[in-house]
Design a protein around this motif. Structure first.
Motif, PDB file in Angstrom:
ATOM      1  N   ASP A  90       0.677  -1.491   0.311  1.00  0.00           N
ATOM      2  CA  ASP A  90      -0.118  -0.060   0.158  1.00  0.00           C
ATOM      3  C   ASP A  90       1.025   1.082   0.018  1.00  0.00           C
ATOM      4  N   GLN A  91       2.083   1.089   0.663  1.00  0.00           N
ATOM      5  CA  GLN A  91       2.620   2.746   0.717  1.00  0.00           C
ATOM      6  C   GLN A  91       3.291   2.841  -0.350  1.00  0.00           C
ATOM      7  N   ARG A  92       4.069   2.010  -1.079  1.00  0.00           N
ATOM      8  CA  ARG A  92       4.813   1.967  -2.349  1.00  0.00           C
ATOM      9  C   ARG A  92       3.671   2.777  -3.650  1.00  0.00           C
ATOM     10  N   LEU A  93       2.380   1.707  -4.072  1.00  0.00           N
ATOM     11  CA  LEU A  93       1.108   2.168  -4.391  1.00  0.00           C
ATOM     12  C   LEU A  93       0.711   3.688  -4.257  1.00  0.00           C
ATOM     13  N   ALA A  94       1.015   3.957  -2.629  1.00  0.00           N
ATOM     14  CA  ALA A  94       0.697   6.172  -2.668  1.00  0.00           C
ATOM     15  C   ALA A  94       1.291   6.800  -3.130  1.00  0.00           C
TER      16      ALA A  94
END
Length: 215
Positions: A90-94
Motif C-alpha cells: 500500500d505504501q508503494r502504491l501511494a
C-alpha cells in the motif's frame, strides 16, 4: 459254597477289568483333547503377532501418506507476514500515485509557461479601427403575394354545366377533392369563371388564374 465263591470272584475280577478298561479309554480321550487344545493355543499365539504386525504396517503407511501430502502442500503464510507485506505494498502504491500526480502537474505547468512565452514573443500589431457601420435605412418590406391554398385538378361537364375540381395543397386522395361551380368559394377564393385552359379565382383585389394540369 465253593462254587458260589468262585463265581463271585470271577464277577468281581471281570468288573474290575471292565472298570480299568473304561478308565484307560477315558484317560486316552482326555489326553488327546488336551494335546489338540495345546496345538490350537500355540497356533493362536503364533498368528496373533502376525495380525498385529499387519495392522501396524497399514497404520504406518497411512501416516507416511499424510506426511508426504504435508510436504507437497505450500507452506501457509503467517498472518503477521501477510499484514506486513500488505502494508508495504500500500505504501508503494501511494508513493507511485503521488509521484504521477506531481509529474502531471509539472508537465501542465511547463506547457502553460511555454504558451505564455510564445504569446509574449509575438509582435504587437496595431490594426486601424474600422468605422462604425452606419445604420441602414429600413426598406419597407413588400407584402408577399397571397396564393390559393389549393390546386386545380381539372374541369368537368355535368348536366350541361361546367365544374372545376380542386384539392387542398396537403390533400392526398379523392376524398379531399371538391367540385366548384362559378360563384362558389374555396379557402377564401371565389371562382369567377371557367376558361378553356384554366379557371379564374378572386380574393378581394387579387386575381389568380390556375391552369388545368395536363392529363
Amino acid at each position: 459254597m465253593t462254587i458260589r465263591d468262585s463265581a463271585t470272584g470271577q464277577r468281581t475280577t471281570l468288573l474290575r477289568v471292565t472298570t480299568a478298561t473304561w478308565l484307560l479309554l477315558v484317560s486316552a480321550v482326555v489326553l488327546v483333547d488336551h494335546m489338540a487344545l495345546s496345538g490350537l493355543a500355540e497356533q493362536a499365539q503364533a498368528s496373533a503377532p502376525t495380525a498385529q504386525v499387519s495392522l501396524l504396517e497399514s497404520r504406518l503407511e497411512g501416516l507416511s501418506h499424510r506426511i508426504e501430502q504435508r510436504h507437497t502442500q505450500p507452506a501457509a503464510l503467517p498472518q503477521a507476514r501477510y499484514e506486513q507485506d500488505t502494508a508495504a505494498l500500500d505504501q508503494r502504491l501511494a508513493a507511485i500515485e503521488l509521484a504521477q500526480a506531481q509529474y502531471a502537474a509539472t508537465d501542465a505547468l511547463h506547457a502553460l509557461e511555454t504558451r505564455v512565452t510564445r504569446l509574449e514573443a509575438r509582435p504587437v500589431s496595431r490594426q486601424p479601427k474600422l468605422p462604425a457601420p452606419r445604420p441602414s435605412q429600413s426598406v419597407a418590406a413588400q407584402p408577399k403575394p397571397v396564393e390559393p391554398s389549393f390546386r386545380l385538378i381539372g374541369v368537368e361537364l355535368r348536366a350541361g354545366e361546367h365544374f372545376v375540381s380542386v384539392m387542398p395543397a396537403d390533400g392526398t386522395g379523392l376524398a379531399d377533392v371538391r367540385l366548384l361551380r362559378a360563384g362558389e368559394s374555396e379557402g377564401g377564393w371565389r371562382l369567377d369563371g371557367i376558361e378553356r385552359d384554366g379557371a379564374v379565382f378572386r380574393q378581394g383585389d387579387e386575381i389568380r388564374r390556375l391552369p388545368i394540369p395536363p392529363r
